[in-house]
Design an enzyme around this catalytic site. Structure first.
Site, PDB file in Angstrom:
ATOM      1  N   LEU A  73      80.214 -36.329 133.863  1.00 11.80           N
ATOM      2  CA  LEU A  73      81.103 -37.010 134.814  1.00 11.80           C
ATOM      3  C   LEU A  73      82.581 -36.701 134.565  1.00 11.80           C
ATOM      4  O   LEU A  73      83.432 -37.133 135.342  1.00 11.80           O
ATOM      5  CB  LEU A  73      80.913 -38.536 134.715  1.00 11.80           C
ATOM      6  CG  LEU A  73      79.789 -39.177 135.526  1.00 11.80           C
ATOM      7  CD1 LEU A  73      78.428 -38.792 134.965  1.00 11.80           C
ATOM      8  CD2 LEU A  73      79.926 -40.685 135.533  1.00 11.80           C
ATOM      9  N   LYS A  91      89.991 -26.276 135.330  1.00 13.05           N
ATOM     10  CA  LYS A  91      89.457 -25.992 133.987  1.00 13.05           C
ATOM     11  C   LYS A  91      88.366 -26.995 133.620  1.00 13.05           C
ATOM     12  O   LYS A  91      87.350 -26.641 133.041  1.00 13.05           O
ATOM     13  CB  LYS A  91      90.574 -26.074 132.933  1.00 13.05           C
ATOM     14  CG  LYS A  91      91.475 -24.869 132.899  1.00 13.05           C
ATOM     15  CD  LYS A  91      92.413 -25.016 131.700  1.00 13.05           C
ATOM     16  CE  LYS A  91      93.404 -23.887 131.623  1.00 13.05           C
ATOM     17  NZ  LYS A  91      94.379 -24.087 130.539  1.00 13.05           N
ATOM     18  N   ASN A  99      80.872 -25.521 129.106  1.00 18.46           N
ATOM     19  CA  ASN A  99      80.668 -26.002 127.734  1.00 18.46           C
ATOM     20  C   ASN A  99      79.495 -26.977 127.661  1.00 18.46           C
ATOM     21  O   ASN A  99      78.687 -26.927 126.733  1.00 18.46           O
ATOM     22  CB  ASN A  99      81.937 -26.673 127.200  1.00 18.46           C
ATOM     23  CG  ASN A  99      83.007 -25.640 126.843  1.00 18.46           C
ATOM     24  OD1 ASN A  99      82.672 -24.522 126.457  1.00 18.46           O
ATOM     25  ND2 ASN A  99      84.263 -26.011 126.991  1.00 18.46           N
ATOM     26  N   TYR A 145      89.878 -29.552 143.206  1.00 20.10           N
ATOM     27  CA  TYR A 145      88.752 -30.473 143.008  1.00 20.10           C
ATOM     28  C   TYR A 145      87.508 -29.957 143.738  1.00 20.10           C
ATOM     29  O   TYR A 145      86.448 -29.795 143.140  1.00 20.10           O
ATOM     30  CB  TYR A 145      89.146 -31.850 143.536  1.00 20.10           C
ATOM     31  CG  TYR A 145      88.115 -32.938 143.310  1.00 20.10           C
ATOM     32  CD1 TYR A 145      87.899 -33.462 142.041  1.00 20.10           C
ATOM     33  CD2 TYR A 145      87.375 -33.451 144.383  1.00 20.10           C
ATOM     34  CE1 TYR A 145      86.952 -34.475 141.839  1.00 20.10           C
ATOM     35  CE2 TYR A 145      86.443 -34.467 144.181  1.00 20.10           C
ATOM     36  CZ  TYR A 145      86.237 -34.971 142.918  1.00 20.10           C
ATOM     37  OH  TYR A 145      85.307 -35.974 142.723  1.00 20.10           O
ATOM     38  N   TYR A 159      72.800 -21.130 135.341  1.00 21.87           N
ATOM     39  CA  TYR A 159      72.229 -21.413 134.008  1.00 21.87           C
ATOM     40  C   TYR A 159      70.741 -21.733 134.137  1.00 21.87           C
ATOM     41  O   TYR A 159      69.944 -21.395 133.266  1.00 21.87           O
ATOM     42  CB  TYR A 159      72.961 -22.586 133.326  1.00 21.87           C
ATOM     43  CG  TYR A 159      74.121 -22.130 132.461  1.00 21.87           C
ATOM     44  CD1 TYR A 159      75.300 -21.670 133.031  1.00 21.87           C
ATOM     45  CD2 TYR A 159      74.034 -22.147 131.073  1.00 21.87           C
ATOM     46  CE1 TYR A 159      76.363 -21.250 132.247  1.00 21.87           C
ATOM     47  CE2 TYR A 159      75.082 -21.727 130.282  1.00 21.87           C
ATOM     48  CZ  TYR A 159      76.247 -21.280 130.876  1.00 21.87           C
ATOM     49  OH  TYR A 159      77.299 -20.858 130.096  1.00 21.87           O
TER      50      TYR A 159
HETATM   51  P1  NAD Z   1      87.389 -41.612 136.710  1.00 20.67           P
HETATM   52  O1  NAD Z   1      88.648 -40.843 136.854  1.00 20.67           O
HETATM   53  O2  NAD Z   1      87.460 -43.081 136.526  1.00 20.67           O
HETATM   54  O3  NAD Z   1      86.491 -41.020 135.535  1.00 20.67           O
HETATM   55  C1  NAD Z   1      86.575 -39.706 135.054  1.00 20.67           C
HETATM   56  C2  NAD Z   1      86.562 -39.758 133.542  1.00 20.67           C
HETATM   57  O4  NAD Z   1      86.590 -38.407 133.036  1.00 20.67           O
HETATM   58  C3  NAD Z   1      87.775 -40.472 132.965  1.00 20.67           C
HETATM   59  O5  NAD Z   1      87.365 -41.370 131.960  1.00 20.67           O
HETATM   60  C4  NAD Z   1      88.627 -39.339 132.392  1.00 20.67           C
HETATM   61  O6  NAD Z   1      89.450 -39.744 131.314  1.00 20.67           O
HETATM   62  C5  NAD Z   1      87.558 -38.346 131.985  1.00 20.67           C
HETATM   63  N1  NAD Z   1      88.030 -36.952 131.907  1.00 20.67           N
HETATM   64  C6  NAD Z   1      88.748 -36.268 132.842  1.00 20.67           C
HETATM   65  N2  NAD Z   1      88.957 -35.011 132.428  1.00 20.67           N
HETATM   66  C7  NAD Z   1      88.349 -34.884 131.219  1.00 20.67           C
HETATM   67  C8  NAD Z   1      88.216 -33.830 130.291  1.00 20.67           C
HETATM   68  N3  NAD Z   1      88.765 -32.623 130.535  1.00 20.67           N
HETATM   69  N4  NAD Z   1      87.528 -34.050 129.152  1.00 20.67           N
HETATM   70  C9  NAD Z   1      86.980 -35.270 128.896  1.00 20.67           C
HETATM   71  N5  NAD Z   1      87.078 -36.310 129.730  1.00 20.67           N
HETATM   72  C10 NAD Z   1      87.751 -36.120 130.892  1.00 20.67           C
HETATM   73  O7  NAD Z   1      86.515 -41.267 138.004  1.00 20.67           O
HETATM   74  P2  NAD Z   1      85.124 -41.831 138.515  1.00 20.67           P
HETATM   75  O8  NAD Z   1      85.362 -42.400 139.856  1.00 20.67           O
HETATM   76  O9  NAD Z   1      84.473 -42.653 137.488  1.00 20.67           O
HETATM   77  O10 NAD Z   1      84.325 -40.463 138.712  1.00 20.67           O
HETATM   78  C11 NAD Z   1      83.383 -40.002 137.756  1.00 20.67           C
HETATM   79  C12 NAD Z   1      82.759 -38.701 138.254  1.00 20.67           C
HETATM   80  O11 NAD Z   1      82.120 -38.914 139.504  1.00 20.67           O
HETATM   81  C13 NAD Z   1      83.769 -37.577 138.455  1.00 20.67           C
HETATM   82  O12 NAD Z   1      83.199 -36.358 138.014  1.00 20.67           O
HETATM   83  C14 NAD Z   1      83.961 -37.537 139.955  1.00 20.67           C
HETATM   84  O13 NAD Z   1      84.290 -36.250 140.391  1.00 20.67           O
HETATM   85  C15 NAD Z   1      82.597 -37.978 140.462  1.00 20.67           C
HETATM   86  N6  NAD Z   1      82.715 -38.589 141.800  1.00 20.67           N
HETATM   87  C16 NAD Z   1      83.269 -39.829 141.952  1.00 20.67           C
HETATM   88  C17 NAD Z   1      83.397 -40.369 143.227  1.00 20.67           C
HETATM   89  C18 NAD Z   1      83.976 -41.734 143.456  1.00 20.67           C
HETATM   90  O14 NAD Z   1      84.121 -42.143 144.606  1.00 20.67           O
HETATM   91  N7  NAD Z   1      84.326 -42.503 142.444  1.00 20.67           N
HETATM   92  C19 NAD Z   1      82.986 -39.628 144.339  1.00 20.67           C
HETATM   93  C20 NAD Z   1      82.456 -38.360 144.137  1.00 20.67           C
HETATM   94  C21 NAD Z   1      82.302 -37.858 142.865  1.00 20.67           C
END
Ligand code: NAD
Ligand code: UDP
Length: 318
Positions: A73, A91, A99, A145, A159
Site C-alpha cells: 500500500l 519511484k 523491491n 500517480y 514477475y
Molecule cells: P495514505 O497516504 O494514508 O497511506 C499511504 C502510506 O504509505 C502512508 O503511511 C505513507 O507514509 C506510506 N508511504 C508513502 N510512500 C512510501 C515509501 N516510499 N516507503 C514507505 N512508505 C511509504 O493513503 P491511503 O488512502 O491509505 O492509500 C493506501 C494505498 O491505497 C495507496 O497505495 C493508494 O494509492 C491506494 N488507494 C487509495 C485510495 C483511497 O481513496 N484512499 C484509492 C485508490 C487507491
C-alpha cells in the site's frame, strides 16, 4: 493458520485498518512505513500487541524480510500529496513495487497490490470494468500517480509470468472514513472540516463530476477476501457503485453536520476525471463481495472523527 504478513504503508489511512484487521485474525503483522503521509498515531493502539512490529523504511530501498503475504500500500494517495514530489511518487510505485516483488520472489510470498481507479484515467466508458484499458494522460500532473500505478500492475504481471511470483491486483476507488488526514486535500475530508468550521465548501468546477465513495471497513473486507482467494489474480475493482456528483456530496455533508457553510466554486484542477463509477460484478462473482455501508451512513462516523480531531485542535486548515 496464523501468517507473517507485511503491510507497506501500514501507518497510512487504509493500511492502519488492515493492520488492525489482520492482528484481530491472529496474524503477525510487520508494518513498514516511511511516515510521509502516514502517522504513528494511526498505529499507536497496536504497538503493545506482541504480534505487531513497526519498521521505519522507505520501499524505494531494498529490504530483506521473511514473510508469507505482502499487502503493498505504500504510496501517497491524495493528489496534493502525490504531486508534492512527483518523481518520488513514481519511484515509490515503480522501484518500491519492484523491491517488494523481490521480497515475494525470494520468500515465495503472495503480493497484493493496492492499485487504483486512476489506472482508468479520465474514463470514457461507464461504469468502469476491469477489461477497460483506460484513458490516461501520460504527461500531466496526475501522471506520476496514474502511470506509476499502471507500471506497478505491469511489474506484477511480468514477475508472475517470468518468475511465477504469486500476485493479486485490487483497483481501489475513492475510499473514506475516520483516520483520513485532515490536510490531504481529498474531497471528503475537505468538505467535512470546512463544514464543521462553517467555512465555505470548496467545489472544484461546477461540482457535476462524480466519484463513488467506499467506506474503509468495506474496502478492507474486500482486500482480505482477495488475498484469501486461491488462484485469482485480478485485477478486480473494489468500490461502492452508484457515483455521486461532488455537489451532492457537499449537500449531504452540510445536512449531516448542520453547518451554515456556503458553497465556493473554484476552477477544476487539470485532468480531474469527470465521471468515475466502478462495475463490481467481478468482485461479487469471485469474492462474494459488495459494500455494505452507504455513503449516508459512512459519513456519520467520519464526521464524528473530524469533530473530535478539531476539538483537540489537531485539524489543520484544508
Ligand atoms: P495514505 O497516504 O494514508 O497511506 C499511504 C502510506 O504509505 C502512508 O503511511 C505513507 O507514509 C506510506 N508511504 C508513502 N510512500 C512510501 C515509501 N516510499 N516507503 C514507505 N512508505 C511509504 O493513503 P491511503 O488512502 O491509505 O492509500 C493506501 C494505498 O491505497 C495507496 O497505495 C493508494 O494509492 C491506494 N488507494 C487509495 C485510495 C483511497 O481513496 N484512499 C484509492 C485508490 C487507491
Ligand atoms: N474536490 C472538490 N473540492 C475539494 C477537493 C476535491 O470539489 O476541496 C473534487 C476534485 O476536484 C475531484 C473530486 O472532488 O473532482 C474528488 O477529489 P479527491 O481529491 O478527493 O479524489 P480524486 O480526484 O483523486 O478522485
Amino acid at each position: 493458520m496464523p501468517k507473517r504478513i507485511l503491510i507497506t504503508g501500514g501507518a497510512g489511512f487504509i493500511g492502519s485498518y488492515l493492520c488492525e484487521r489482520l492482528l484481530a485474525e491472529g496474524h503477525e503483522v510487520l508494518c513498514l512505513d516511511n511516515y510521509f503521509t502516514g502517522s504513528k498515531t494511526n498505529i499507536a493502539h497496536l504497538r503493545d500487541n506482541p504480534r505487531f512490529e513497526a519498521i521505519r523504511h522507505d520501499i524505494v530501498h531494498p529490504i530483506y524480510l521473511e514473510v508469507e503475504q505482502i499487502y503493498n500500500l505504500a504510496c501517497p494517495a491524495s493528489p496534493v500529496h502525490y504531486q508534492y514530489n512527483a518523481i518520488k511518487t513514481v519511484k515509490t510505485s515503480v522501484l518500491g513495487t519492484m523491491n517488494m516483488l523481490g521480497v515475494a520472489k525470494r520468500t515465495g510470498a503472495t503480493l497484493l497490490q493496492a492499485s487504483t481507479s486512476e489506472v482508468y484515467g479520465d474514463p470514457v466508458e461507464h461504469p468502469q470494468k476491469e477489461t477497460y484499458w483506460g484513458h490516461v494522460n501520460p504527461i500531466g500532473i496526475r501522471s506520476c500517480y496514474d502511470e506509476g500505478k499502471r507500471v506497478a500492475e505491469t511489474l506484477l504481471m511480468d514477475y508472475h509470468r517470468q518468475h511465477r511470483v504469486k500476485v493479486k491486483i485490487v483497483r481501489i476507488f475513492n475510499t473514506y472514513g475516520p483516520r483520513m488526514q485532515p490536510d490531504d486535500g481529498r474531497v471528503v475530508s475537505n468538505f467535512i472540516i470546512q463544514a464543521l468550521r462553517n467555512q465555505p465548501l470548496t467545489i472544484h468546477g461546477d461540482g457535476r463530476q462524480t466519484r463513488a465513495f467506499c467506506y474503509v471497513d468495506d474496502l478492507v473486507e474486500g482486500m482480505v477476501r482477495m488475498m484469501a482467494k486461491p488462484g485469482f489474480i485480478g485485477p478486480v475493482n473494489l468500490g461502492n457503485p452508484g457515483a455521486v456528483p461532488i455537489l451532492r456530496l457537499a449537500e449531504m455533508v452540510l445536512a449531516q453536520t448542520g453547518s451554515r457553510s456556503e458553497l465556493r466554486f473554484l476552477p477544476r484542477p487539470a485532468d480531474d476525471p469527470v465521471q468515475r463509477d466502478p462495475d463490481i460484478s467481478l468482485a461479487r462473482a469471485e469474492l462474494g463481495w459488495a459494500p455494505s455501508v452507504s455513503l449516508e451512513r459512512g459519513l456519520g462516523p467520519t464526521i464524528a472523527y473530524f469533530d473530535r480531531l478539531l476539538g483537540a485542535g489537531e485539524g489543520k486548515a484544508p
